[in-house]
Design a protein around this motif. Sequence first.
Motif, PDB file in Angstrom:
ATOM      1  N   ILE A   1       0.874  -1.171   0.000  1.00 31.49           N
ATOM      2  CA  ILE A   1       0.000   0.000   0.000  1.00 31.49           C
ATOM      3  C   ILE A   1       0.913   1.223   0.000  1.00 31.49           C
ATOM      4  CG2 ILE A   1      -1.755   1.302   1.238  1.00 31.49           C
ATOM      5  CD1 ILE A   1      -2.870  -1.264   0.119  1.00 31.49           C
ATOM      6  N   HIS A   2       0.682   2.121  -0.922  1.00 34.14           N
ATOM      7  CA  HIS A   2       1.573   3.257  -1.147  1.00 34.14           C
ATOM      8  C   HIS A   2       0.920   4.528  -0.603  1.00 34.14           C
ATOM      9  CE1 HIS A   2       5.041   4.991  -3.035  1.00 34.14           C
ATOM     10  NE2 HIS A   2       4.340   5.759  -3.843  1.00 34.14           N
ATOM     11  N   PHE A   3       1.698   5.340   0.101  1.00 33.91           N
ATOM     12  CA  PHE A   3       1.204   6.597   0.663  1.00 33.91           C
ATOM     13  C   PHE A   3       1.951   7.764   0.031  1.00 33.91           C
ATOM     14  CE2 PHE A   3       0.427   3.321   3.784  1.00 33.91           C
ATOM     15  CZ  PHE A   3      -0.860   3.581   4.222  1.00 33.91           C
ATOM     16  N   ILE A   4       1.176   8.709  -0.498  1.00 34.69           N
ATOM     17  CA  ILE A   4       1.717   9.935  -1.079  1.00 34.69           C
ATOM     18  C   ILE A   4       0.822  11.088  -0.627  1.00 34.69           C
ATOM     19  CG2 ILE A   4       2.795   8.859  -3.102  1.00 34.69           C
ATOM     20  CD1 ILE A   4       0.330   9.564  -4.712  1.00 34.69           C
ATOM     21  N   HIS A   5       1.195  12.307  -0.990  1.00 26.03           N
ATOM     22  CA  HIS A   5       0.347  13.441  -0.601  1.00 26.03           C
ATOM     23  C   HIS A   5      -0.687  13.760  -1.668  1.00 26.03           C
ATOM     24  CE1 HIS A   5      -1.127  17.065   1.144  1.00 26.03           C
ATOM     25  NE2 HIS A   5      -0.656  17.829   0.183  1.00 26.03           N
ATOM     26  N   GLU A   6      -0.251  13.952  -2.895  1.00 18.70           N
ATOM     27  CA  GLU A   6      -1.183  14.324  -3.957  1.00 18.70           C
ATOM     28  C   GLU A   6      -1.719  13.082  -4.652  1.00 18.70           C
ATOM     29  OE1 GLU A   6      -0.022  17.455  -6.518  1.00 18.70           O
ATOM     30  OE2 GLU A   6       1.081  18.539  -4.970  1.00 18.70           O
ATOM     31  N   PRO A   7      -3.027  13.000  -4.882  1.00 17.80           N
ATOM     32  CA  PRO A   7      -3.624  11.798  -5.466  1.00 17.80           C
ATOM     33  C   PRO A   7      -3.087  11.491  -6.860  1.00 17.80           C
ATOM     34  CG  PRO A   7      -5.299  13.249  -4.552  1.00 17.80           C
ATOM     35  CD  PRO A   7      -4.019  14.031  -4.558  1.00 17.80           C
ATOM     36  N   CYS A   8      -3.015  10.207  -7.150  1.00 12.87           N
ATOM     37  CA  CYS A   8      -2.634   9.786  -8.503  1.00 12.87           C
ATOM     38  C   CYS A   8      -3.907   9.459  -9.273  1.00 12.87           C
ATOM     39  CB  CYS A   8      -1.725   8.566  -8.454  1.00 12.87           C
ATOM     40  SG  CYS A   8      -2.533   7.111  -7.748  1.00 12.87           S
ATOM     41  N   GLY A   9      -3.877   9.664 -10.560  1.00 13.05           N
ATOM     42  CA  GLY A   9      -5.044   9.384 -11.380  1.00 13.05           C
ATOM     43  C   GLY A   9      -4.878   8.169 -12.264  1.00 13.05           C
ATOM     44  N   HIS A  10      -3.881   7.324 -11.933  1.00 14.56           N
ATOM     45  CA  HIS A  10      -3.616   6.183 -12.789  1.00 14.56           C
ATOM     46  C   HIS A  10      -2.968   5.080 -11.963  1.00 14.56           C
ATOM     47  CE1 HIS A  10       0.025   8.633 -12.574  1.00 14.56           C
ATOM     48  NE2 HIS A  10       0.698   7.519 -12.717  1.00 14.56           N
ATOM     49  N   ASP A  11      -2.827   3.911 -12.567  1.00 19.07           N
ATOM     50  CA  ASP A  11      -2.157   2.779 -11.930  1.00 19.07           C
ATOM     51  C   ASP A  11      -0.662   3.063 -11.893  1.00 19.07           C
ATOM     52  OD1 ASP A  11      -1.169   0.392 -11.059  1.00 19.07           O
ATOM     53  OD2 ASP A  11      -2.168  -0.838 -12.580  1.00 19.07           O
ATOM     54  N   ASN A  12      -0.100   3.140 -10.674  1.00 26.46           N
ATOM     55  CA  ASN A  12       1.324   3.463 -10.548  1.00 26.46           C
ATOM     56  C   ASN A  12       2.178   2.249 -10.223  1.00 26.46           C
ATOM     57  OD1 ASN A  12       0.635   2.961  -7.918  1.00 26.46           O
ATOM     58  ND2 ASN A  12       1.045   5.018  -7.161  1.00 26.46           N
ATOM     59  N   GLY A  13       1.626   1.054 -10.384  1.00 31.12           N
ATOM     60  CA  GLY A  13       2.386  -0.161 -10.159  1.00 31.12           C
ATOM     61  C   GLY A  13       2.248  -0.732  -8.761  1.00 31.12           C
ATOM     62  N   TYR A  14       1.605   0.006  -7.852  1.00 31.09           N
ATOM     63  CA  TYR A  14       1.376  -0.486  -6.501  1.00 31.09           C
ATOM     64  C   TYR A  14      -0.036  -1.065  -6.404  1.00 31.09           C
ATOM     65  CZ  TYR A  14       5.582   2.116  -5.238  1.00 31.09           C
ATOM     66  OH  TYR A  14       6.863   2.579  -5.172  1.00 31.09           O
ATOM     67  N   THR A  15      -0.265  -1.853  -5.370  1.00 30.25           N
ATOM     68  CA  THR A  15      -1.598  -2.415  -5.183  1.00 30.25           C
ATOM     69  C   THR A  15      -2.640  -1.306  -5.053  1.00 30.25           C
ATOM     70  OG1 THR A  15      -0.703  -4.375  -4.106  1.00 30.25           O
ATOM     71  CG2 THR A  15      -3.017  -3.896  -3.718  1.00 30.25           C
ATOM     72  N   TYR A  16      -2.326  -0.309  -4.234  1.00 30.51           N
ATOM     73  CA  TYR A  16      -3.269   0.792  -4.025  1.00 30.51           C
ATOM     74  C   TYR A  16      -2.526   1.947  -3.376  1.00 30.51           C
ATOM     75  CZ  TYR A  16      -8.000   2.671  -3.658  1.00 30.51           C
ATOM     76  OH  TYR A  16      -9.132   3.421  -3.817  1.00 30.51           O
ATOM     77  N   THR A  17      -3.064   3.163  -3.526  1.00 36.65           N
ATOM     78  CA  THR A  17      -2.428   4.368  -3.002  1.00 36.65           C
ATOM     79  C   THR A  17      -3.393   5.117  -2.088  1.00 36.65           C
ATOM     80  OG1 THR A  17      -1.008   4.603  -4.952  1.00 36.65           O
ATOM     81  CG2 THR A  17      -1.381   6.568  -3.640  1.00 36.65           C
TER      82      THR A  17
END
Length: 215
Positions: free
Chosen positions: A134-150
């Motif tokens: 599970i990936h944590f970032i600040h700004e939302p991603c709008g696409h599949d970034n290779g992780y299970t979920y963000t």
Amino acid sequence: MTGEIFFYRSQHWQLLPERAIYWQEEQALIVSDLHLGKATHFRKSGIAVPAGIVAEDLFRLQRLITRYQPTQIIITGDMFHSHENKEVDYFEVWRRQFPNIRFHLVVGNHDIMPEEIYSRLNIHISPTLTLRNIHFIHEPCGHDNGYTYTFSGHLHPGYVMAGMARQRLRLPCFYFSRHCCILPAFGEFTGLASMNAEVDEPVFVIAGDSVVRAQ
């Protein structure tokens, strides 16, 4: 106020009306966008805002810590609003109550203080964090970034609920898009941005002391 347990991506996420998530498998509280110090920043600019906002937000977080006994707290950005001020000193005193809890801040666009201040506050900072894929970032991603979920924050999401008499009420929400969960802002002194969710994307609104699935 126990919230809604949402089993998603093989994990148990307890969605809390206090605008936080308790991740059961990791014994972690997840919050976003506290914006501590924002009130002081506005007052310095001559804008009148209520006093005591930081104390109220930290007391709410303290109650969650007491209730769930987390081993870690994950903040998905914008923990502090701007440069160091007296509310940072207030947090430093508050933080000493929980020396055994790891605070991990995924740095947001407002987290601009020097690294040594975060170190003094016993906050671990990094641009991203990954646990159990599970990936944590600040700004939302709008696409599949290779992780299970963000998981992210930044947008202060809200969802418009329509009543029977054409009332429309915008409420803070947890928005689970296809690739990214966007958390509500934990800080009370924040606005809301309306989310346009697709029909198959879960949305949970916070209505007072309850978390209700809106779709």
